[in-house]
Design an enzyme around this catalytic site. Structure first.
Site, mmCIF file in Angstrom:
data_model
loop_
_atom_site.group_PDB
_atom_site.id
_atom_site.type_symbol
_atom_site.label_atom_id
_atom_site.label_comp_id
_atom_site.label_asym_id
_atom_site.label_seq_id
_atom_site.Cartn_x
_atom_site.Cartn_y
_atom_site.Cartn_z
ATOM 1 N N SER A 172 0.823 -1.212 0.000
ATOM 2 C CA SER A 172 0.000 0.000 0.000
ATOM 3 C C SER A 172 0.856 1.260 0.000
ATOM 4 C CB SER A 172 -0.917 0.008 1.227
ATOM 5 O OG SER A 172 -0.145 -0.011 2.422
ATOM 6 N N LYS A 173 2.126 1.140 0.370
ATOM 7 C CA LYS A 173 2.991 2.316 0.479
ATOM 8 C C LYS A 173 3.340 2.926 -0.882
ATOM 9 C CE LYS A 173 3.251 2.159 4.976
ATOM 10 N NZ LYS A 173 2.645 3.208 5.815
ATOM 11 N N ASP A 174 3.113 2.180 -1.969
ATOM 12 C CA ASP A 174 3.280 2.776 -3.299
ATOM 13 C C ASP A 174 2.436 4.037 -3.438
ATOM 14 O OD1 ASP A 174 4.894 0.661 -3.950
ATOM 15 O OD2 ASP A 174 3.611 -0.130 -5.533
#
Length: 346
Positions: A47-49
């Site tokens: 999710s950090k993208d």
């Protein structure tokens, strides 16, 4: 007339719009309908993208970043990977202060992407000069032309998920979602999604997941930062020994604490029962769902969305290593027998 080639310009165009996948076998004895928002389908496998791209592009729009500048961040691994990936495409240098609790797999991946990595001791206070928070700040001060992402105290962390993950979940559930279950580390994901969903339907229950050894649950309930809550634990990217301003505690209805051991076993259970190769924090989310179910949080009509934050490949030397699990004392007699059977078959 030649047809246009159907291709993406680069991997960054693949960020977001991750699938919602129904959970079947692992939830078969629970009341409700359960779905996983599987963030491992992002190109950087987490999710950090989303925040890496959004925060960097915001800095570009505001003239803060120029090609050749340096991105600096504090990370348990996933944000660092995403920042390094975005930096490659956009032409930035990347320096990362990483917690020693991060798996060797994550650290090796960061270095393979060309990031300069400083591994900092995990079990020190946030204001200790050796902590990854302090090291990142010092590196920023010492590095000309650098930008410190500072995800734990960056409003853009929340905004990213308010603008992307929240609307995706609302649309994918046709507005029928009744519960969101998500881990809280920086708090950006759960806070941003919660803000969006609560605006659509204030009755939606936002259920956080915290770790034993972290201060978040007690702070949520009492607004007291209790240092006595802090002690070493193994789950990466979950819980905190400080209070991140990127967490909107008012938007979260409840927190559930989970143990390292149960979360590890549940991560392995997700793989075996659902065929979803997801990480340690996904195991923590699923373990929390089981515990919430034990407290009768859900009924037969509940539409529950769990955010599975990253991919299992980040944890091959940890929860998916029999040796590591054994070293932690996580194998009881039943699990040990199962491992022996697998080794015998091989």
């Amino acid at each position: 007339m030649k047809e246009d080639i159907k291709a993406y310009n680069n991997v960054l165009e693949l960020i977001g719009n991750t699938p919602l996948i129904k959970l079947n076998r692992i939830t078969e004895n629970l009341k409700g309908n359960f779905y996983a928002k599987v963030e491992a389908f992002n190109p950087g496998h987490s999710s950090k993208d989303r925040i890496a791209l959004y925060i960097i592009e915001d800095a570009e729009k505001n003239g803060i970043l120029s090609p050749g500048d340096t991105i600096i961040e504090t990370t348990s691994g996933n944000t660092g990977f995403s920042l390094a990936m975005v930096s490659i495409i956009k032409g930035y240098n990347c320096i990362l202060a990483v917690s020693s609790k991060s798996s060797k797999d994550k650290i090796d991946m960061l270095r393979s992407l060309g990031a300069k990595v400083y591994v900092c001791p995990a079990h020190v206070s946030a204001d200790d000069s050796r902590s990854y928070y302090s090291v990142a700040k010092r590196l920023h001060e010492e590095t000309k032309g650098s930008v410190y992402i500072n995800q734990y105290f960056n409003q853009l962390n929340i905004d990213t998920h308010y603008l992307t993950t929240g609307p995706e979940i609302w649309e994918q559930t046709a507005g029928r979602i009744t519960h969101l279950v998500a881990c809280s580390g920086t708090g950006g994901t759960i806070s941003g999604v919660a803000k969006y969903l609560k605006e659509k339907n204030p009755k939606i229950r936002i259920l956080g997941v915290d770790a034993f050894g972290s201060v978040l649950k007690k702070y949520h309930e009492t607004k007291e930062f209790d240092v006595k809550e802090i002690y070493p634990y193994r789950i990466e990217g979950l819980g905190k020994n400080l209070i991140p301003t990127a967490t909107d505690f008012d938007s979260i209805d409840h927190f559930m604490k989970v143990t390292d051991e149960e979360s590890a076993h549940t991560a392995r259970e997700i793989v075996r029962k659902e065929g979803l190769f997801v990480g340690y924090t996904s195991g923590a989310v699923m373990q929390a769902i089981k515990q919430y179910a034990d407290e009768n949080e859900f009924d037969d009509n509940s539409i529950v969305v769990a955010i599975f934050p990253d991919h299992g490949s980040r944890y091959m030397s940890k929860v998916f290593s029999d040796e590591w699990m054994n070293d932690q004392g996580f194998f009881d007699s039943v699990n040990a027998e199962e491992v022996q059977k697998i080794e015998f078959i091989k």
